[in-house]
Write a protein that holds these residues in place. Sequence first.
Motif, short mmCIF file in Angstrom:
data_model
loop_
_atom_site.label_atom_id
_atom_site.label_comp_id
_atom_site.label_asym_id
_atom_site.label_seq_id
_atom_site.Cartn_x
_atom_site.Cartn_y
_atom_site.Cartn_z
N PHE A 146 19.27 -12.33 33.00
CA PHE A 146 18.28 -12.20 34.07
C PHE A 146 18.68 -13.07 35.25
CE2 PHE A 146 14.12 -13.69 35.85
CZ PHE A 146 13.70 -12.46 36.35
N TYR A 147 18.63 -12.52 36.46
CA TYR A 147 19.03 -13.25 37.66
C TYR A 147 17.81 -13.51 38.54
CZ TYR A 147 23.80 -11.96 36.42
OH TYR A 147 25.00 -11.81 35.76
N ALA A 148 17.64 -14.79 38.91
CA ALA A 148 16.50 -15.19 39.74
C ALA A 148 16.86 -16.49 40.46
CB ALA A 148 15.26 -15.39 38.87
N PRO A 149 16.08 -16.90 41.47
CA PRO A 149 16.32 -18.20 42.11
C PRO A 149 16.12 -19.33 41.11
CG PRO A 149 14.86 -16.82 43.45
CD PRO A 149 14.99 -16.15 42.13
N SER A 150 17.03 -20.29 41.07
CA SER A 150 16.95 -21.38 40.09
C SER A 150 15.70 -22.24 40.27
CB SER A 150 18.21 -22.26 40.20
OG SER A 150 18.35 -22.77 41.52
N SER A 151 15.12 -22.24 41.45
CA SER A 151 13.91 -23.04 41.69
C SER A 151 12.72 -22.54 40.87
CB SER A 151 13.55 -23.02 43.18
OG SER A 151 13.35 -21.68 43.63
N TYR A 152 12.80 -21.31 40.35
CA TYR A 152 11.69 -20.74 39.57
C TYR A 152 11.93 -20.85 38.06
CZ TYR A 152 9.65 -18.52 43.73
OH TYR A 152 9.06 -18.28 44.94
N PHE A 153 13.04 -21.44 37.63
CA PHE A 153 13.41 -21.41 36.21
C PHE A 153 12.34 -22.02 35.30
CE2 PHE A 153 18.33 -20.98 36.52
CZ PHE A 153 18.15 -19.67 36.96
N ASN A 154 11.81 -23.17 35.66
CA ASN A 154 10.81 -23.81 34.79
C ASN A 154 9.54 -22.98 34.68
OD1 ASN A 154 12.09 -26.22 33.85
ND2 ASN A 154 11.92 -27.06 35.92
N ASP A 155 9.11 -22.38 35.79
CA ASP A 155 7.93 -21.51 35.75
C ASP A 155 8.21 -20.26 34.92
OD1 ASP A 155 6.45 -23.24 37.32
OD2 ASP A 155 7.03 -22.26 39.20
N LEU A 156 9.41 -19.71 35.07
CA LEU A 156 9.77 -18.52 34.30
C LEU A 156 9.87 -18.84 32.81
CD1 LEU A 156 12.45 -16.91 36.67
CD2 LEU A 156 10.30 -15.85 35.95
N LYS A 157 10.30 -20.04 32.48
CA LYS A 157 10.39 -20.43 31.07
C LYS A 157 8.99 -20.44 30.44
CE LYS A 157 10.73 -24.71 29.80
NZ LYS A 157 11.17 -26.10 29.57
N GLU A 158 8.00 -20.96 31.17
CA GLU A 158 6.63 -20.97 30.64
C GLU A 158 6.10 -19.54 30.49
OE1 GLU A 158 5.18 -23.68 29.44
OE2 GLU A 158 7.12 -24.61 29.94
#
Length: 455
Positions: free
Chosen positions: A175-187
């Motif tokens: 999955f490709y997304a902006p790294s700034s959203y990684f922690n929110d996406l993990k939750e």
Amino acid sequence: MSKYGLNLEDKKTSQLKIDTQKKYLASQGFLTQNGEFKTFADISMSANISERYYAQLVNKVNTMQQSMSYLGLSPVFMTITLDGAYQRLLTGDYSKFTDKHLNKLPNNDRFGYLQDLANEKLPFTVKDLYKLLRYQWNHFQKDRLYLKIKSSHDIGYLFEVEPHESGVPHAHVLFYAPSSYFNDLKELFKSCFPARQNKRTNKITFFQKKNGEINGFQWTLKNPVGYILKYCTKSFMDIKNNKEIDYLQSWYITHKIVRLTTSRSLIPQWVYQKMYPLNDDWLYQSILKYRSSCEWSRENDYFIFEDEVNGKVFKYERGLYQVFINNKLVREFGSQKEKIDTSFRVEQKPIIRKKKNHCSVKIVIDGQYFDFYEKPISKKSDFELYTYYHNLDIETCNLHHFGLVQNQLSKRGLIDVPIQPINNFNLEMTISNYSKNADEISSQKNRIFPNPLGA
């Protein structure tokens, strides 16, 4: 010997399907405009038949990786496993199944009537569990956070499915997304895919643990494309060397599971395939979308790519291919066909069965309209269930749903029909049973539901 829930006969049946399909495609053909004879096997892009399929897939995966990097997006490698309570349903084990699990099952045409199956305590099939996996992924994509990121970025993904040893499917997603959203996406990931295995940290490095990563959600892999292709490669047979399929490949064929699905690429696949005679570099075409300009229309069978840096123009229109360099035509082949009138074309694909609508009836009370929701079959009274069953159209209804209704009637002793596994309800068998018991059911009607007026 058995593997992935399959036996030797399943494997032989899958091999026979492939051999029969190959034989048919090799026996059918056509003449090209140049007078060359080609068989359907020559132009096939089937995963189990075409040598070109895997090459194109690798091209597409590499293109997505490089084009996503070009857009400043970073990869996340997800591993999605179903909760153990769902995995046990493959053998009909409901010992760990709770109402919480029931409420998270789909119950619709797209993902299956799995809540109805669970209410009846019936075993799930591999395809049912695959649909549940896709349902969970769809839930992830419908979340507000995902939609927020998608509204401002061309995020992309590769969704690959493979079986556990038991035959239960699980998924690997790049999955490709902006790294700034990684922690929110993990939750969000932990919320949508709550299986314990997804949240553990026993299969990652100390550095990844410190970084906040989990088994199912990792973003510091050195070669994410290599990981997804490693899992995907195993599922393809060696077509060049004409090797027979193995149990893993047979699993996909037996259960009709799609190996790999992707998000929409920057350049649609139909455009790439049309562009192939002019330029076979998918990445180059994708970059032109942002660096220069391009447009296409499937309805008009047309596209044009402009490479402003090199002064090139690639053009296609209804069969005619052209290449211009500095406004000069340097290559042309094919011939332009007349535009076909598509005003009569049916846009929606025809379907055999009617779409189930849970809110198709409205009632009026004091001049106001209220939606009337149909009861689940397990909550219907004997009369309601019997009437509902009698009014089902065997040619248009969902056959698994028909089977659930019939089994419920049998359990209540309202019809003299043996209870059957839900997967037995295919078109031929269901019609046969329905016709066989139609007269008997009709004769039972007055005994079970006598006319209150004695008429």
